[in-house]
Enzyme design. Structure first.
Site, PDB file in Angstrom:
ATOM      1  N   HIS A  99     -11.092 -14.170   3.755  1.00  0.00           N
ATOM      2  CA  HIS A  99     -12.301 -13.397   3.472  1.00  0.00           C
ATOM      3  C   HIS A  99     -13.410 -14.325   2.971  1.00  0.00           C
ATOM      4  O   HIS A  99     -14.587 -14.117   3.270  1.00  0.00           O
ATOM      5  CB  HIS A  99     -12.021 -12.316   2.422  1.00  0.00           C
ATOM      6  CG  HIS A  99     -11.044 -11.273   2.873  1.00  0.00           C
ATOM      7  ND1 HIS A  99     -10.641 -10.236   2.066  1.00  0.00           N
ATOM      8  CD2 HIS A  99     -10.389 -11.086   4.054  1.00  0.00           C
ATOM      9  CE1 HIS A  99      -9.783  -9.464   2.715  1.00  0.00           C
ATOM     10  NE2 HIS A  99      -9.612  -9.970   3.922  1.00  0.00           N
ATOM     11  N   GLU A 142      -9.284 -13.551  -1.304  1.00  0.00           N
ATOM     12  CA  GLU A 142      -8.504 -13.876  -0.109  1.00  0.00           C
ATOM     13  C   GLU A 142      -9.168 -15.032   0.622  1.00  0.00           C
ATOM     14  O   GLU A 142     -10.374 -15.016   0.887  1.00  0.00           O
ATOM     15  CB  GLU A 142      -8.408 -12.639   0.796  1.00  0.00           C
ATOM     16  CG  GLU A 142      -7.646 -12.923   2.075  1.00  0.00           C
ATOM     17  CD  GLU A 142      -7.112 -11.666   2.755  1.00  0.00           C
ATOM     18  OE1 GLU A 142      -6.765 -10.693   2.055  1.00  0.00           O
ATOM     19  OE2 GLU A 142      -7.066 -11.671   3.999  1.00  0.00           O
ATOM     20  N   HIS A 187       0.870  -1.182   0.000  1.00  0.00           N
ATOM     21  CA  HIS A 187       0.000   0.000   0.000  1.00  0.00           C
ATOM     22  C   HIS A 187       0.903   1.227   0.000  1.00  0.00           C
ATOM     23  O   HIS A 187       1.978   1.207   0.608  1.00  0.00           O
ATOM     24  CB  HIS A 187      -0.829   0.134   1.279  1.00  0.00           C
ATOM     25  CG  HIS A 187      -1.749  -0.997   1.625  1.00  0.00           C
ATOM     26  ND1 HIS A 187      -1.344  -2.123   2.278  1.00  0.00           N
ATOM     27  CD2 HIS A 187      -3.091  -1.128   1.455  1.00  0.00           C
ATOM     28  CE1 HIS A 187      -2.383  -2.915   2.486  1.00  0.00           C
ATOM     29  NE2 HIS A 187      -3.455  -2.344   1.999  1.00  0.00           N
ATOM     30  N   ASP A 218      -5.803 -13.933   9.447  1.00  0.00           N
ATOM     31  CA  ASP A 218      -4.688 -13.755   8.504  1.00  0.00           C
ATOM     32  C   ASP A 218      -3.484 -14.621   8.832  1.00  0.00           C
ATOM     33  O   ASP A 218      -2.349 -14.136   8.901  1.00  0.00           O
ATOM     34  CB  ASP A 218      -4.242 -12.275   8.485  1.00  0.00           C
ATOM     35  CG  ASP A 218      -5.137 -11.388   7.632  1.00  0.00           C
ATOM     36  OD1 ASP A 218      -5.863 -11.917   6.768  1.00  0.00           O
ATOM     37  OD2 ASP A 218      -5.097 -10.159   7.830  1.00  0.00           O
ATOM     38  N   ASP A 252      -0.899 -12.574   2.154  1.00  0.00           N
ATOM     39  CA  ASP A 252      -1.517 -11.547   3.011  1.00  0.00           C
ATOM     40  C   ASP A 252      -1.739 -12.201   4.380  1.00  0.00           C
ATOM     41  O   ASP A 252      -2.869 -12.478   4.788  1.00  0.00           O
ATOM     42  CB  ASP A 252      -2.826 -11.060   2.393  1.00  0.00           C
ATOM     43  CG  ASP A 252      -3.354  -9.820   3.104  1.00  0.00           C
ATOM     44  OD1 ASP A 252      -2.752  -9.426   4.118  1.00  0.00           O
ATOM     45  OD2 ASP A 252      -4.369  -9.262   2.658  1.00  0.00           O
ATOM     46  N   GLU A 264     -10.951  -6.592  -4.149  1.00  0.00           N
ATOM     47  CA  GLU A 264     -10.774  -7.667  -3.163  1.00  0.00           C
ATOM     48  C   GLU A 264     -12.020  -7.779  -2.291  1.00  0.00           C
ATOM     49  O   GLU A 264     -12.272  -6.925  -1.446  1.00  0.00           O
ATOM     50  CB  GLU A 264      -9.539  -7.363  -2.305  1.00  0.00           C
ATOM     51  CG  GLU A 264      -9.248  -8.460  -1.302  1.00  0.00           C
ATOM     52  CD  GLU A 264      -7.916  -8.248  -0.580  1.00  0.00           C
ATOM     53  OE1 GLU A 264      -6.953  -7.789  -1.215  1.00  0.00           O
ATOM     54  OE2 GLU A 264      -7.861  -8.550   0.620  1.00  0.00           O
ATOM     55  N   ASP A 288       2.272   1.918   3.374  1.00  0.00           N
ATOM     56  CA  ASP A 288       3.237   0.979   3.977  1.00  0.00           C
ATOM     57  C   ASP A 288       4.650   1.521   3.836  1.00  0.00           C
ATOM     58  O   ASP A 288       5.503   1.296   4.687  1.00  0.00           O
ATOM     59  CB  ASP A 288       3.215  -0.384   3.265  1.00  0.00           C
ATOM     60  CG  ASP A 288       1.871  -1.057   3.319  1.00  0.00           C
ATOM     61  OD1 ASP A 288       1.087  -0.746   4.228  1.00  0.00           O
ATOM     62  OD2 ASP A 288       1.611  -1.892   2.425  1.00  0.00           O
ATOM     63  N   ASP A 303     -10.769 -12.123  11.063  1.00  0.00           N
ATOM     64  CA  ASP A 303      -9.783 -12.225   9.989  1.00  0.00           C
ATOM     65  C   ASP A 303      -8.409 -12.437  10.624  1.00  0.00           C
ATOM     66  O   ASP A 303      -7.676 -11.482  10.839  1.00  0.00           O
ATOM     67  CB  ASP A 303      -9.846 -10.898   9.209  1.00  0.00           C
ATOM     68  CG  ASP A 303      -9.178 -10.979   7.864  1.00  0.00           C
ATOM     69  OD1 ASP A 303      -8.867 -12.095   7.413  1.00  0.00           O
ATOM     70  OD2 ASP A 303      -8.970  -9.911   7.253  1.00  0.00           O
ATOM     71  N   ASP A 333      -5.056 -13.662  -2.421  1.00  0.00           N
ATOM     72  CA  ASP A 333      -4.388 -13.339  -1.170  1.00  0.00           C
ATOM     73  C   ASP A 333      -4.382 -14.610  -0.334  1.00  0.00           C
ATOM     74  O   ASP A 333      -5.422 -15.061   0.161  1.00  0.00           O
ATOM     75  CB  ASP A 333      -5.104 -12.202  -0.429  1.00  0.00           C
ATOM     76  CG  ASP A 333      -4.533 -10.834  -0.793  1.00  0.00           C
ATOM     77  OD1 ASP A 333      -3.698 -10.769  -1.720  1.00  0.00           O
ATOM     78  OD2 ASP A 333      -4.901  -9.841  -0.144  1.00  0.00           O
TER      79      ASP A 333
HETATM   80  C1  XUL Z   1      -7.658  -6.581   4.634  1.00  0.00           C
HETATM   81  C2  XUL Z   1      -6.842  -7.009   3.490  1.00  0.00           C
HETATM   82  C3  XUL Z   1      -6.009  -5.939   2.891  1.00  0.00           C
HETATM   83  C4  XUL Z   1      -5.951  -5.949   1.420  1.00  0.00           C
HETATM   84  C5  XUL Z   1      -5.190  -4.805   0.807  1.00  0.00           C
HETATM   85  O1  XUL Z   1      -8.376  -7.602   5.207  1.00  0.00           O
HETATM   86  O2  XUL Z   1      -6.838  -8.150   3.111  1.00  0.00           O
HETATM   87  O3  XUL Z   1      -4.745  -6.034   3.447  1.00  0.00           O
HETATM   88  O4  XUL Z   1      -5.373  -7.135   0.937  1.00  0.00           O
HETATM   89  O5  XUL Z   1      -5.663  -3.576   1.228  1.00  0.00           O
HETATM   90 CO    CO Z   2      -5.978  -9.083   1.474  1.00  0.00          CO
END
Ligand code: XUL
Ligand code: CO
Length: 446
Positions: free
Chosen positions: A273, A270, A103, A311, A341, A234, A106, A309, A298
């Site tokens: 998600h 993702e 991003h 991750d 991600d 996304e 970042d 989430d 992702d």
């Molecule tokens: C948030 C997510 C983000 C996107 C990019 O859940 O996955 O990091 O991948 O903004």
């Molecule tokens: Co993501």
């Protein structure tokens, strides 16, 4: 290239094979290994994400950062940003992954006001270009952070205030151009705070129109500057807002069609998600592949016992084999890829934990790819599905779909006994065994 941050790993991580006991060697991932005639690296196109791995110190809503991240402790903002880039590219080069994603925020400090932020980003993008050139690591995708700054508390394009829309537009315009400058192959829009917390203060109709206009403007700017990468949305169903507009791939697809944007965007799917939306990752990938929406992945996972989430790094071959089966059958994921991600757990405080996480993720993806290729080669799943729908290739099925039969025609066929369906087994358990057979036999041979 500085060796400053990951000095415990002196050599690039190499392939040690399935029997290797060295935790800093790959067990399965071999970028050049041919799978169905194509190198693993071209099937997977893996990338490291900048935000979780280099711009996050382990903080959560209950406590401050825990991770050993000296590059985040630099007090001068631009010097800190340069240290982050140095740490990231040292890591990418040692891990040997071909791509990364980031991003705007970042890498670039916010500074005071938009002009300074843009100047910061330009200066750091020039540095990133130098690192890309020296390491050969490329940009899978760029994106703008439209959710961290308080101005976005009520959304970016779906904000009740058009001035916030304008600010978000400025940020995306510039980041799209930075992504193009760095040779990025995709540009992602994740709808951060595009959704609502309560309908008591929300005009759904207006917000959806605003979002559609925003997406149209991004597509227009892409055409104007000649960006040849892919635009991606996304999907995510919730978090941070109670309801996110880009709920899942199917709702994004419907939204695009409704607003005349079909074909301009694909999905960046993702795994975590998908499960938050009550789907499997396999469903999301299969839907996308079937509807021209498969863009990029992702890669991560949630935790089956809780609903947020988390991750986490992917570590289940079973979860990834079928999504990869769809991807192989769709001809691959390029120009998308697999972006990790995923973030470490808060207690994984050592710098080397970042290597262990990515090594495990790459090995899991590689093994899942081999299993998926085995399923494709054996062909049982495809043959079964084809046989199951064979009637639709016959005369009755073709006539129905071609529109040459009416309800009344069909009633006549049923009443005369010409049509008399015979039930067939769906064979789910048998097919589940087919998948396990590939997981077990490929696991033995890998
Ligand atoms: C948030 C997510 C983000 C996107 C990019 O859940 O996955 O990091 O991948 O903004
Ligand atoms: Co993501």
């Amino acid at each position: 290239m500085g060796e400053a941050f990951f000095s415990a790993v002196t050599e690039p991580i190499r392939y040690g094979g399935p029997d290797s006991t060295n935790p800093l060697e790959f067990k399965v991932w071999q970028p050049d290994r041919l799978v169905l005639g194509k190198p693993m690296v071209e099937w997977l196109r893996p990338g490291v994400c900048f935000w979780h791995s280099f711009a996050w110190d382990g903080r959560d809503m209950f406590g401050i950062g825990t991770l050993d991240r000296p590059w985040l402790a630099v007090t001068d903002e631009m010097a800190g940003a340069r240290a982050r880039l140095a740490a990231a590219f040292e890591f990418f080069a040692k891990l040997g992954t071909p791509y990364y994603c980031f991003h705007d925020r970042d890498v670039a400090p916010e500074g005071e006001g938009y002009a300074q932020f843009r100047a910061n980003l330009d200066a750091l993008a020039d540095e990133a270009a130098g690192y890309q050139e020296r390491t050969g690591v490329r940009l899978l995708w760029g994106t703008a952070n439209l959710f961290t700054h308080p101005r976005y508390q009520g959304g970016a394009s779906t904000n009740p205030d058009p001035e916030v829309f304008a600010y978000a537009a400025a940020q995306v315009k510039h980041m799209l151009e930075v992504t193009q400058r760095l040779g990025g192959q995709n540009y992602v829009l994740w709808g951060g705070r595009e959704g609502y917390d309560t309908l008591l203060n929300t005009d759904l109709r207006r917000e959806r129109e605003q979002l559609a206009r925003f997406l149209a403007m991004v597509a227009e700017h892409k055409a104007k500057i000649g960006f040849t990468g892919q635009l991606l949305i996304e999907p995510k169903p919730m978090e941070p807002t109670k309801h996110q507009y880009d709920y899942d791939t199917q709702s994004v697809h419907g939204f695009l069609a409704r607003h005349g944007l079909e074909g301009q965007y694909r999905a960046n799917i993702e795994a975590n998600h998908a499960t938050l939306a009550g789907h499997s990752f396999h469903h999301e990938v299969a839907y996308a592949a079937a509807n021209g929406m498969l863009g990029s992945i992702d890669a991560n996972r949630g935790d089956p016992q809780n609903g947020w989430d988390t991750d986490q790094f992917p570590n289940s071959v079973e979860d990834l084999a079928l999504p990869l089966y769809e991807i192989i059958r769709a001809g691959g994921i390029a120009p998308g890829g697999f972006n990790f991600d995923a973030k470490l757990r808060r207690q994984s405080v050592d710098r080397s934990d970042l290597f262990h996480a990515h090594i495990g993720g790459l090995d899991t993806l590689a093994m899942a790819l081999l299993v998926a290729a085995d399923l494709v080669e054996r062909g049982d799943l495809a043959a079964n599905t084809q046989a199951r729908y064979a009637g639709w290739d016959g005369e009755l099925g073709r006539s129905i779909l071609a529109g040459s039969l009416s309800l009344a025609d069909l009633e006549a066929k049923v009443a005369s006994g010409e049509v008399s369906p015979v039930r067939q087994s769906g064979g789910q358990e048998r097919l589940e065994n087919v998948v396990n057979r590939s997981i077990w036999s490929v696991g033995r041979k890998a």
